[in-house]
Design an enzyme around this catalytic site. Structure first.
Site, PDB file in Angstrom:
ATOM      1  CG  ASP A  25     -55.512  33.080 -42.775  1.00  0.00           C
ATOM      2  OD1 ASP A  25     -55.789  34.208 -43.234  1.00  0.00           O
ATOM      3  OD2 ASP A  25     -55.821  32.024 -43.358  1.00  0.00           O
ATOM      4  CE  LYS A  35     -50.253  43.209 -48.037  1.00  0.00           C
ATOM      5  NZ  LYS A  35     -50.495  41.901 -48.693  1.00  0.00           N
ATOM      6  N   GLY A  56     -60.397  37.323 -40.373  1.00  0.00           N
ATOM      7  CA  GLY A  56     -59.132  38.001 -40.110  1.00  0.00           C
ATOM      8  C   GLY A  56     -59.205  39.135 -39.110  1.00  0.00           C
ATOM      9  NE  ARG A  78     -57.832  32.994 -39.226  1.00  0.00           N
ATOM     10  CZ  ARG A  78     -58.065  33.660 -40.357  1.00  0.00           C
ATOM     11  NH1 ARG A  78     -57.747  34.930 -40.447  1.00  0.00           N
ATOM     12  NH2 ARG A  78     -58.616  33.053 -41.383  1.00  0.00           N
ATOM     13  CD  GLU A  91     -61.474  43.826 -44.233  1.00  0.00           C
ATOM     14  OE1 GLU A  91     -60.767  43.016 -43.595  1.00  0.00           O
ATOM     15  OE2 GLU A  91     -62.070  43.512 -45.267  1.00  0.00           O
ATOM     16  CG  PHE A 112     -48.940  36.743 -47.535  1.00  0.00           C
ATOM     17  CD1 PHE A 112     -50.253  36.921 -47.942  1.00  0.00           C
ATOM     18  CD2 PHE A 112     -48.670  35.801 -46.554  1.00  0.00           C
ATOM     19  CE1 PHE A 112     -51.281  36.177 -47.387  1.00  0.00           C
ATOM     20  CE2 PHE A 112     -49.692  35.046 -45.992  1.00  0.00           C
ATOM     21  CZ  PHE A 112     -50.999  35.237 -46.420  1.00  0.00           C
ATOM     22  CG  ASP A 166     -53.875  43.098 -50.984  1.00  0.00           C
ATOM     23  OD1 ASP A 166     -53.010  43.846 -51.441  1.00  0.00           O
ATOM     24  OD2 ASP A 166     -53.933  41.893 -51.277  1.00  0.00           O
TER      25      ASP A 166
HETATM   26  P1  5GP Z   1     -58.519  43.040 -50.724  1.00  0.00           P
HETATM   27  O1  5GP Z   1     -59.927  42.659 -51.029  1.00  0.00           O
HETATM   28  O2  5GP Z   1     -58.366  44.428 -50.141  1.00  0.00           O
HETATM   29  O3  5GP Z   1     -57.601  42.818 -51.890  1.00  0.00           O
HETATM   30  O4  5GP Z   1     -57.977  42.040 -49.639  1.00  0.00           O
HETATM   31  C1  5GP Z   1     -58.551  41.965 -48.415  1.00  0.00           C
HETATM   32  C2  5GP Z   1     -58.445  40.571 -47.848  1.00  0.00           C
HETATM   33  O5  5GP Z   1     -57.360  39.801 -48.439  1.00  0.00           O
HETATM   34  C3  5GP Z   1     -58.120  40.668 -46.402  1.00  0.00           C
HETATM   35  O6  5GP Z   1     -59.269  40.763 -45.604  1.00  0.00           O
HETATM   36  C4  5GP Z   1     -57.321  39.404 -46.149  1.00  0.00           C
HETATM   37  O7  5GP Z   1     -58.189  38.340 -45.873  1.00  0.00           O
HETATM   38  C5  5GP Z   1     -56.622  39.121 -47.454  1.00  0.00           C
HETATM   39  N1  5GP Z   1     -55.230  39.613 -47.483  1.00  0.00           N
HETATM   40  C6  5GP Z   1     -54.733  40.606 -48.258  1.00  0.00           C
HETATM   41  N2  5GP Z   1     -53.415  40.787 -48.034  1.00  0.00           N
HETATM   42  C7  5GP Z   1     -53.074  39.873 -47.102  1.00  0.00           C
HETATM   43  C8  5GP Z   1     -51.834  39.581 -46.426  1.00  0.00           C
HETATM   44  O8  5GP Z   1     -50.748  40.165 -46.633  1.00  0.00           O
HETATM   45  N3  5GP Z   1     -51.891  38.578 -45.506  1.00  0.00           N
HETATM   46  C9  5GP Z   1     -53.022  37.890 -45.225  1.00  0.00           C
HETATM   47  N4  5GP Z   1     -52.926  36.933 -44.298  1.00  0.00           N
HETATM   48  N5  5GP Z   1     -54.203  38.149 -45.837  1.00  0.00           N
HETATM   49  C10 5GP Z   1     -54.223  39.139 -46.749  1.00  0.00           C
END
Ligand code: 5GP
Length: 184
Positions: free
Chosen positions: A163, A135, A49, A169, A103, A156, A107
């Site tokens: 993606d 977020k 990503g 992407r 990054e 999202f 999230d």
């Molecule tokens: P975390 O581990 O912080 O919960 O999430 C990180 C990963 O989740 C990101 O690197 C990404 O791959 C995916 N991700 C989280 N939220 C989104 C979103 O709104 N859209 C997309 N495409 N990927 C997300």
């Protein structure tokens, strides 16, 4: 570029424009250039990503940083899974180094926590993170998020490296999943 895109079964609405993203990237790059001028970091890009944000960012860095990548995955479709898979691991020796994670999105922070633990077990001196999007409502860690392009709602998003099941992407703008609230 159209205001809406449909990918597989979902429609997304344009949310942040290309020009705004470029300005945010330039701002983040300026902060990094300032903060790391005395001791450049090892830049750790998280595939897939972060590739677009990383390329945009790297072109604007004036510091002499080494660059490496790891590949992790935690998402299936539009849902985060609790399990983080490490598909490509850390190949560099990070002992005693400053590491700057790049990054696309933070999230819940699970991926950041995973990397933070891994890097500290490997003996890093310092870990910071630069993310295109954060977020805040979903973020659950006490760790600071040092460089943020945009704080966004807990919805999202795709585009600019992000993606939906591998698609979207390449979109230069960021799009948000269309729901009753944001549909036009
Ligand atoms: P975390 O581990 O912080 O919960 O999430 C990180 C990963 O989740 C990101 O690197 C990404 O791959 C995916 N991700 C989280 N939220 C989104 C979103 O709104 N859209 C997309 N495409 N990927 C997300």
């Amino acid at each position: 570029m159209s205001e809406e895109v449909t990918i597989l079964d979902k429609t997304f609405v344009k949310y942040i424009r290309d020009e705004e993203i470029n300005a945010a990237v330039a701002h983040v790059a300026a902060q990094i250039n300032h903060d790391y001028q005395d001791e450049p970091p090892l830049i750790l890009i998280t595939l897939n990503g972060a590739i677009v944000f990383a390329v945009d960012l790297l072109k604007q860095l004036s510091i002499n940083a080494r660059i490496t990548c790891v590949k992790l995955s935690s998402y299936q479709g539009t849902e985060s899974t609790n399990k983080i898979n490490q598909l490509i691991g850390l190949s560099d020796d990070v002992r005693g180094k400053r590491v700057l994670i790049v990054e696309d999105i933070v999230d819940t922070g699970r991926t950041y926590q995973h990397l933070w633990n891994m890097l500290h077990e490997a003996g890093v001196k310092e870990v910071r993170i630069a993310t295109m999007t954060l977020k805040p409502e979903a973020y659950k860690l006490d760790l600071p998020v040092h460089y943020v392009g945009f704080s966004i709602p807990n919805k999202f998003v795709i585009g600019r490296g992000l993606d939906y099941d591998g698609y979207g992407r390449q979109l230069p703008d960021i799009y948000q999943l269309k729901t009753e609230g944001n549909g036009r």
